[in-house]
Design an enzyme around this catalytic site. Structure first.
Site, mmCIF file in Angstrom:
data_model
loop_
_atom_site.group_PDB
_atom_site.id
_atom_site.type_symbol
_atom_site.label_atom_id
_atom_site.label_comp_id
_atom_site.label_asym_id
_atom_site.label_seq_id
_atom_site.Cartn_x
_atom_site.Cartn_y
_atom_site.Cartn_z
ATOM 1 N N TYR A 145 -22.544 12.071 29.208
ATOM 2 C CA TYR A 145 -23.334 13.082 28.409
ATOM 3 C C TYR A 145 -22.817 14.390 28.990
ATOM 4 C CZ TYR A 145 -27.570 15.903 26.954
ATOM 5 O OH TYR A 145 -28.400 16.825 26.500
ATOM 6 N N ASP A 240 -17.180 17.121 34.294
ATOM 7 C CA ASP A 240 -18.707 17.807 34.253
ATOM 8 C C ASP A 240 -19.384 17.314 35.436
ATOM 9 O OD1 ASP A 240 -21.060 18.075 33.690
ATOM 10 O OD2 ASP A 240 -21.219 17.107 31.597
ATOM 11 N N LYS A 268 -27.776 21.672 37.712
ATOM 12 C CA LYS A 268 -28.734 20.819 38.442
ATOM 13 C C LYS A 268 -28.910 21.281 39.803
ATOM 14 C CE LYS A 268 -28.642 16.960 35.185
ATOM 15 N NZ LYS A 268 -29.918 16.701 34.576
HETATM 16 N N1 PLP Z 1 -23.826 17.418 31.988
HETATM 17 C C1 PLP Z 1 -24.412 16.372 32.694
HETATM 18 C C2 PLP Z 1 -23.572 15.459 33.294
HETATM 19 C C3 PLP Z 1 -25.676 16.337 32.669
HETATM 20 O O1 PLP Z 1 -26.120 15.175 33.303
HETATM 21 C C4 PLP Z 1 -26.490 17.208 31.787
HETATM 22 C C5 PLP Z 1 -27.880 17.004 31.662
HETATM 23 O O2 PLP Z 1 -28.609 15.909 32.059
HETATM 24 C C6 PLP Z 1 -25.883 18.134 31.124
HETATM 25 C C7 PLP Z 1 -24.449 18.345 31.147
HETATM 26 C C8 PLP Z 1 -26.426 19.195 30.212
HETATM 27 O O3 PLP Z 1 -27.468 19.991 31.123
HETATM 28 P P1 PLP Z 1 -28.563 20.776 30.805
HETATM 29 O O4 PLP Z 1 -29.633 19.864 30.520
HETATM 30 O O5 PLP Z 1 -28.658 21.677 31.894
HETATM 31 O O6 PLP Z 1 -28.287 21.423 29.492
#
Ligand code: PLP
Length: 429
Positions: A145, A240, A268
């Site tokens: 994700y 990511d 995060k």
């Molecule tokens: N990338 C990863 C690996 C994530 O776990 C998340 C959210 O859980 C995101 C991107 C998206 O981040 P946000 O919820 O701050 O938009």
């Protein structure tokens, strides 16, 4: 566990004015049934709900709270920052310091741009990759994700590379179709995609350790294979690290596994519980961002002083010697305790874990990709989740999420968790 009457009433009110009663879907507990607890206080490793029930927390706001809830140094930094003004929409000294810390922690990052969310960071990384390469396709992995930008909300096909199918209503099919999806841990499928889509793949984006299908570790050599394939075919490798950044170590997953991406997305942990994320990487790619280059990206609240203060305070805590060793050894104690409880209770399950992130998968012995994760026993997970909740342990309400240990967790917390797990697992046999 006492009743959750006030949470139920709040959920009723919430559903009347908020779609599904929540501001992010997984909070609604759809995967486990029952009604979510409304939380109103957190301290260290504990949270309390509206009815006053106390829980030992392994959600940690879905990853940001590596320092635990309301860490005094983070609280103080936030109070001081907000006293000086919540937002200016102008550059501040703190965001420069913050960027310097990020650039020094991650050798792959020459320049970094702050955003409000991981979604924005990933969206910007892809825009940059497309601009840099002049290509349109993106390759992602089944079960990873990367936020809710259109091109990234695609369901995986199994086996060989498949064109993305929108994973959400409202995503234009042609946008989703620009995303290729292959299984995590399958470097051959990536190599094949580069053959099938010669000179058309702008970026490979990956969670170097998957957190969003539950925790799934990269097989030895997988991340390096991605690095080599991207270099060979002129594509941008995007890690990511929204979950893993500053969680798996001071240099994140890229430091742990020794593989250098072109771009890195952070979120995060870097915001210490506040809305702060970032995209960073090689100078020649990052300099394409406006105003130095032609790729547009902006944000009214980007680099918000209060969020930056929380982030800086959190990173200062993490930089202290021994921090990561402490959290890793405590997490290991927990994971070993859970594995032992699983074996001695005769339940079929496996625990995937690295550093301070872990997931228990029921009904399977091994999970190395999203398809194997989806084969897990969801009924058992539901029973496990509610059993642990009744024991006062608050876990992510989905079988496909990572649980997080924080600096605030203690040996006593681990003992409490493992003893609770034994009681719950015995009933799951
Ligand atoms: N990338 C990863 C690996 C994530 O776990 C998340 C959210 O859980 C995101 C991107 C998206 O981040 P946000 O919820 O701050 O938009």
């Amino acid at each position: 566990m006492a009743e959750a009457r006030l949470s139920a009433l709040l959920f009723q009110r919430a559903r009347a004015v908020i779609p599904g009663g929540v501001n992010s879907p997984v909070r609604a507990w759809s995967a486990v049934g029952g009604e979510p607890r409304f939380l109103q206080q957190g301290k260290g490793s504990r949270v309390w709900d509206a009815d006053g029930n106390e829980y030992l927390d392994y959600v940690g706001s879905w990853g940001p709270l590596l320092a635990g809830h309301a860490h005094p140094e983070v609280v103080r930094a936030v109070q001081e920052a907000v006293r000086d003004g919540a937002s200016f929409g102008a550059p501040t000294a703190q965001e420069v310091e913050f960027a310097e810390v990020v650039c020094s922690a991650l050798p792959s990052v020459d320049l970094v741009r702050l955003t409000n969310s991981g979604t924005e960071a990933c969206m910007t990384a892809l825009r940059l990759a497309r601009a840099y390469t002049g290509r349109d396709r993106i390759l992602k992995f089944d079960g990873c994700y990367h936020g809710h930008a259109d091109a990234l909300l695609v369901r995986a096909g199994s086996g060989a590379a498949t064109l993305g199918i929108p994973d959400s209503a409202g995503v234009p099919v042609p946008v989703a179709a620009s995303t290729l999806v292959v299984p995590f841990n399958d470097a051959d499928a990536v190599a094949q995609a580069f053959v099938d889509y010669r000179q058309r793949i702008a970026a490979v984006i990956v969670e170097p350790v998957v957190g969003n299908s539950g925790v799934i570790l990269p097989r030895p050599g997988f991340l390096q294979a991605l690095r080599d394939l991207c270099s060979e075919h002129g594509a941008v490798l995007v890690f990511d690290e929204v979950i893993t950044g500053f969680r798996l170590g001071w240099s994140g997953a890229q430091g742990l596994y020794g593989v250098i991406p072109d771009l890195t997305c952070l979120g995060k942990v870097i915001g210490g519980g506040f809305p702060l994320a970032a995209v960073g990487g090689r100078r020649e790619i990052m300099e394409l961002l406006a105003p130095s280059g032609p790729v547009y990206q902006a944000g009214t609240l980007s680099g918000n002083p209060v969020a930056v203060a929380a982030g800086l305070a959190t990173l200062r805590l993490l930089r202290r010697p021994g921090t990561y060793e402490q959290i890793s050894s405590l997490s290991q104690l927990l994971v070993e305790g859970l594995r032992d409880a699983i074996t001695s209770c005769g339940v079929q399950a496996c625990v995937n874990a690295v550093g301070s992130m872990w997931t228990i998968f029921f009904g399977v012995d091994r999970v190395e990709n999203a398809e194997q994760a989806r084969a897990c026993d969801r009924e058992r997970f539901r029973a496990w989740f509610h059993g642990m909740l009744a024991e006062g342990v608050y876990l992510p309400p989905s079988p496909f999420e990572a649980a997080f240990v924080s600096l605030a967790h203690t040996d006593a917390d681990v003992t409490q968790t493992v003893e609770a797990a034994r009681r719950v697992l015995r009933r799951l046999r």
